[in-house]
Design a protein around this motif. Sequence first.
Motif, PDB file in Angstrom:
ATOM      1  N   GLU A  66       0.814  -1.209   0.000  1.00 32.02           N
ATOM      2  CA  GLU A  66       0.000   0.000   0.000  1.00 32.02           C
ATOM      3  C   GLU A  66       0.852   1.267   0.000  1.00 32.02           C
ATOM      4  OE1 GLU A  66      -3.206  -0.119  -0.379  1.00 32.02           O
ATOM      5  OE2 GLU A  66      -3.280  -2.305  -0.275  1.00 32.02           O
ATOM      6  N   VAL A  67       1.656   1.438   1.054  1.00 34.37           N
ATOM      7  CA  VAL A  67       2.470   2.661   1.160  1.00 34.37           C
ATOM      8  C   VAL A  67       3.529   2.688   0.061  1.00 34.37           C
ATOM      9  CG1 VAL A  67       3.988   4.015   2.648  1.00 34.37           C
ATOM     10  CG2 VAL A  67       2.079   2.740   3.652  1.00 34.37           C
ATOM     11  N   GLY A  68       4.221   1.547  -0.129  1.00 34.25           N
ATOM     12  CA  GLY A  68       5.239   1.492  -1.184  1.00 34.25           C
ATOM     13  C   GLY A  68       4.650   1.748  -2.557  1.00 34.25           C
ATOM     14  N   GLY A  69       3.472   1.180  -2.813  1.00 29.54           N
ATOM     15  CA  GLY A  69       2.808   1.390  -4.105  1.00 29.54           C
ATOM     16  C   GLY A  69       2.405   2.834  -4.314  1.00 29.54           C
ATOM     17  N   THR A  70       1.905   3.472  -3.251  1.00 29.10           N
ATOM     18  CA  THR A  70       1.504   4.879  -3.347  1.00 29.10           C
ATOM     19  C   THR A  70       2.706   5.769  -3.613  1.00 29.10           C
ATOM     20  OG1 THR A  70      -0.337   4.500  -1.819  1.00 29.10           O
ATOM     21  CG2 THR A  70       0.371   6.777  -2.131  1.00 29.10           C
ATOM     22  N   LEU A  71       3.807   5.515  -2.898  1.00 33.28           N
ATOM     23  CA  LEU A  71       5.024   6.304  -3.106  1.00 33.28           C
ATOM     24  C   LEU A  71       5.556   6.122  -4.527  1.00 33.28           C
ATOM     25  CD1 LEU A  71       6.865   5.683   0.285  1.00 33.28           C
ATOM     26  CD2 LEU A  71       5.838   7.828  -0.492  1.00 33.28           C
ATOM     27  N   SER A  72       5.495   4.897  -5.042  1.00 34.32           N
ATOM     28  CA  SER A  72       5.949   4.653  -6.419  1.00 34.32           C
ATOM     29  C   SER A  72       5.090   5.416  -7.415  1.00 34.32           C
ATOM     30  CB  SER A  72       5.911   3.153  -6.727  1.00 34.32           C
ATOM     31  OG  SER A  72       6.821   2.454  -5.900  1.00 34.32           O
ATOM     32  N   ALA A  73       3.777   5.482  -7.142  1.00 35.56           N
ATOM     33  CA  ALA A  73       2.877   6.230  -8.032  1.00 35.56           C
ATOM     34  C   ALA A  73       3.204   7.722  -8.000  1.00 35.56           C
ATOM     35  CB  ALA A  73       1.425   6.000  -7.612  1.00 35.56           C
ATOM     36  N   ILE A  74       3.484   8.253  -6.813  1.00 34.82           N
ATOM     37  CA  ILE A  74       3.864   9.667  -6.692  1.00 34.82           C
ATOM     38  C   ILE A  74       5.169   9.931  -7.446  1.00 34.82           C
ATOM     39  CG2 ILE A  74       4.582  11.460  -5.061  1.00 34.82           C
ATOM     40  CD1 ILE A  74       2.721  10.178  -3.011  1.00 34.82           C
ATOM     41  N   LYS A  75       6.105   8.989  -7.355  1.00 33.30           N
ATOM     42  CA  LYS A  75       7.381   9.133  -8.064  1.00 33.30           C
ATOM     43  C   LYS A  75       7.148   9.213  -9.570  1.00 33.30           C
ATOM     44  CE  LYS A  75      11.776   6.768  -8.875  1.00 33.30           C
ATOM     45  NZ  LYS A  75      12.607   5.582  -8.524  1.00 33.30           N
ATOM     46  N   LEU A  76       6.265   8.367 -10.109  1.00 32.44           N
ATOM     47  CA  LEU A  76       5.953   8.392 -11.539  1.00 32.44           C
ATOM     48  C   LEU A  76       5.326   9.719 -11.943  1.00 32.44           C
ATOM     49  CD1 LEU A  76       4.534   4.768 -12.032  1.00 32.44           C
ATOM     50  CD2 LEU A  76       6.732   5.656 -12.827  1.00 32.44           C
ATOM     51  N   MET A  77       4.447  10.244 -11.073  1.00 33.60           N
ATOM     52  CA  MET A  77       3.804  11.534 -11.356  1.00 33.60           C
ATOM     53  C   MET A  77       4.844  12.658 -11.381  1.00 33.60           C
ATOM     54  SD  MET A  77       0.426  10.990  -8.954  1.00 33.60           S
ATOM     55  CE  MET A  77      -0.171  12.658  -9.171  1.00 33.60           C
ATOM     56  N   LEU A  78       5.804  12.608 -10.449  1.00 31.35           N
ATOM     57  CA  LEU A  78       6.857  13.623 -10.419  1.00 31.35           C
ATOM     58  C   LEU A  78       7.751  13.519 -11.655  1.00 31.35           C
ATOM     59  CD1 LEU A  78       7.909  13.571  -6.653  1.00 31.35           C
ATOM     60  CD2 LEU A  78       6.677  15.394  -7.859  1.00 31.35           C
ATOM     61  N   ASN A  79       8.040  12.281 -12.079  1.00 34.79           N
ATOM     62  CA  ASN A  79       8.839  12.086 -13.301  1.00 34.79           C
ATOM     63  C   ASN A  79       8.138  12.686 -14.506  1.00 34.79           C
ATOM     64  OD1 ASN A  79      10.919  10.774 -11.978  1.00 34.79           O
ATOM     65  ND2 ASN A  79      10.098   8.726 -12.365  1.00 34.79           N
ATOM     66  N   ALA A  80       6.816  12.454 -14.577  1.00 37.04           N
ATOM     67  CA  ALA A  80       6.041  13.007 -15.691  1.00 37.04           C
ATOM     68  C   ALA A  80       6.022  14.534 -15.640  1.00 37.04           C
ATOM     69  CB  ALA A  80       4.614  12.463 -15.641  1.00 37.04           C
TER      70      ALA A  80
ATOM     71  N   MET B 155       8.302  16.475 -14.322  1.00 35.73           N
ATOM     72  CA  MET B 155       9.625  17.002 -14.658  1.00 35.73           C
ATOM     73  C   MET B 155       9.832  17.067 -16.165  1.00 35.73           C
ATOM     74  SD  MET B 155      12.173  15.363 -11.775  1.00 35.73           S
ATOM     75  CE  MET B 155      13.593  16.243 -12.433  1.00 35.73           C
ATOM     76  N   ARG B 156       9.224  16.155 -16.908  1.00 36.60           N
ATOM     77  CA  ARG B 156       9.378  16.164 -18.365  1.00 36.60           C
ATOM     78  C   ARG B 156       8.597  17.305 -19.006  1.00 36.60           C
ATOM     79  NH1 ARG B 156       9.061  10.410 -17.628  1.00 36.60           N
ATOM     80  NH2 ARG B 156       6.821  10.465 -18.085  1.00 36.60           N
ATOM     81  N   GLN B 157       7.601  17.819 -18.311  1.00 40.43           N
ATOM     82  CA  GLN B 157       6.725  18.833 -18.886  1.00 40.43           C
ATOM     83  C   GLN B 157       7.133  20.256 -18.508  1.00 40.43           C
ATOM     84  OE1 GLN B 157       2.699  17.895 -17.785  1.00 40.43           O
ATOM     85  NE2 GLN B 157       2.742  15.849 -18.712  1.00 40.43           N
ATOM     86  N   TYR B 158       7.896  20.391 -17.417  1.00 39.06           N
ATOM     87  CA  TYR B 158       8.229  21.742 -16.941  1.00 39.06           C
ATOM     88  C   TYR B 158       9.643  22.146 -17.360  1.00 39.06           C
ATOM     89  CZ  TYR B 158       4.034  21.451 -14.080  1.00 39.06           C
ATOM     90  OH  TYR B 158       2.744  21.341 -13.670  1.00 39.06           O
ATOM     91  N   SER B 159       9.906  23.432 -17.190  1.00 44.77           N
ATOM     92  CA  SER B 159      11.211  23.985 -17.541  1.00 44.77           C
ATOM     93  C   SER B 159      12.260  23.546 -16.522  1.00 44.77           C
ATOM     94  CB  SER B 159      11.136  25.524 -17.569  1.00 44.77           C
ATOM     95  OG  SER B 159      10.815  26.006 -16.263  1.00 44.77           O
ATOM     96  N   GLN B 160      13.519  23.879 -16.832  1.00 46.43           N
ATOM     97  CA  GLN B 160      14.618  23.473 -15.973  1.00 46.43           C
ATOM     98  C   GLN B 160      14.487  24.057 -14.568  1.00 46.43           C
ATOM     99  OE1 GLN B 160      17.111  21.262 -16.776  1.00 46.43           O
ATOM    100  NE2 GLN B 160      17.556  21.393 -14.581  1.00 46.43           N
ATOM    101  N   SER B 161      14.050  25.321 -14.500  1.00 48.05           N
ATOM    102  CA  SER B 161      13.895  25.954 -13.181  1.00 48.05           C
ATOM    103  C   SER B 161      12.830  25.254 -12.353  1.00 48.05           C
ATOM    104  CB  SER B 161      13.560  27.444 -13.349  1.00 48.05           C
ATOM    105  OG  SER B 161      12.340  27.586 -14.076  1.00 48.05           O
ATOM    106  N   ASP B 162      11.735  24.840 -13.006  1.00 57.04           N
ATOM    107  CA  ASP B 162      10.682  24.103 -12.292  1.00 57.04           C
ATOM    108  C   ASP B 162      11.169  22.719 -11.887  1.00 57.04           C
ATOM    109  OD1 ASP B 162       8.841  26.169 -12.479  1.00 57.04           O
ATOM    110  OD2 ASP B 162       8.189  25.531 -14.474  1.00 57.04           O
TER     111      ASP B 162
END
Length: 260
Positions: free
Chosen positions: A74-88, A90-97
Amino acid sequence: MIDNIYLLIFYSVLAIFILVTFFLVLYIKNQNMVWQQRKLFQETEIQQQKQLLSAVIDSQEIERKRIGEDLHDEVGGTLSAIKLMLNAAMRQYSQSDQDVILPAKQLIDKMIVDVRNIAHDLSPPGLAMFGLYTSIEGFVSLINKADEIEIVLSNELETEEKLLSEKAELALFRVITQLIANTLKHAKATKIDIHFKQNQNRLEITYQDNGQGFDIAVLNEKKGIGMQNIISRIQMINATYTIATSVNNGFKITINCIVE
């Protein structure tokens, strides 16, 4: 007439002697029976205490396993999902963001590792499959990576197969991890040596640190919760142990158990 009196006295003394002997034998027999009953009662009480302790520890292990699985899934899966969202993101925002998001991603990465380690500690996944030594090897590797202390693990095992029942191996896994926790918390040690040795039908585990040690009399008078748990788990699997320690001379415990 005098002869008859002497004869009467002789038979009277003989009768008294026989009577005293009879009551003495009866008393000894009764005391022996009382001792046997007391011994049986003590053995029964010890056995009941072991059964109660075993039931408590079994229930604790079931709860540990449940919590470990929940943390991992549960917790590990949720954290992994948040990590994927952050990765996505980062690909959409500028370097400063991205520079703003990166610390959060790194924190999530650390939390995922921490949750995985806690889950594995609560319910060691490789114990049932790979056995005690390999599971301890994995645990020691995690501790060594932290660079807080050096742990040297060695063995003289005659086989790579599992030597003990799963319950006994789990108990010894808890014992060793608790010993490491005690050393890290109290001993101010820089090194721990853990050695596994197989001698025909016996497994000997020696745990030793180079810490500050303590007065063995203090241990005998008052055991902390950690040591109580260690000794209880060792006794629960019918293993034996010896402890050697003194002030400024480190701590050593040797555990012996019968190989199945």
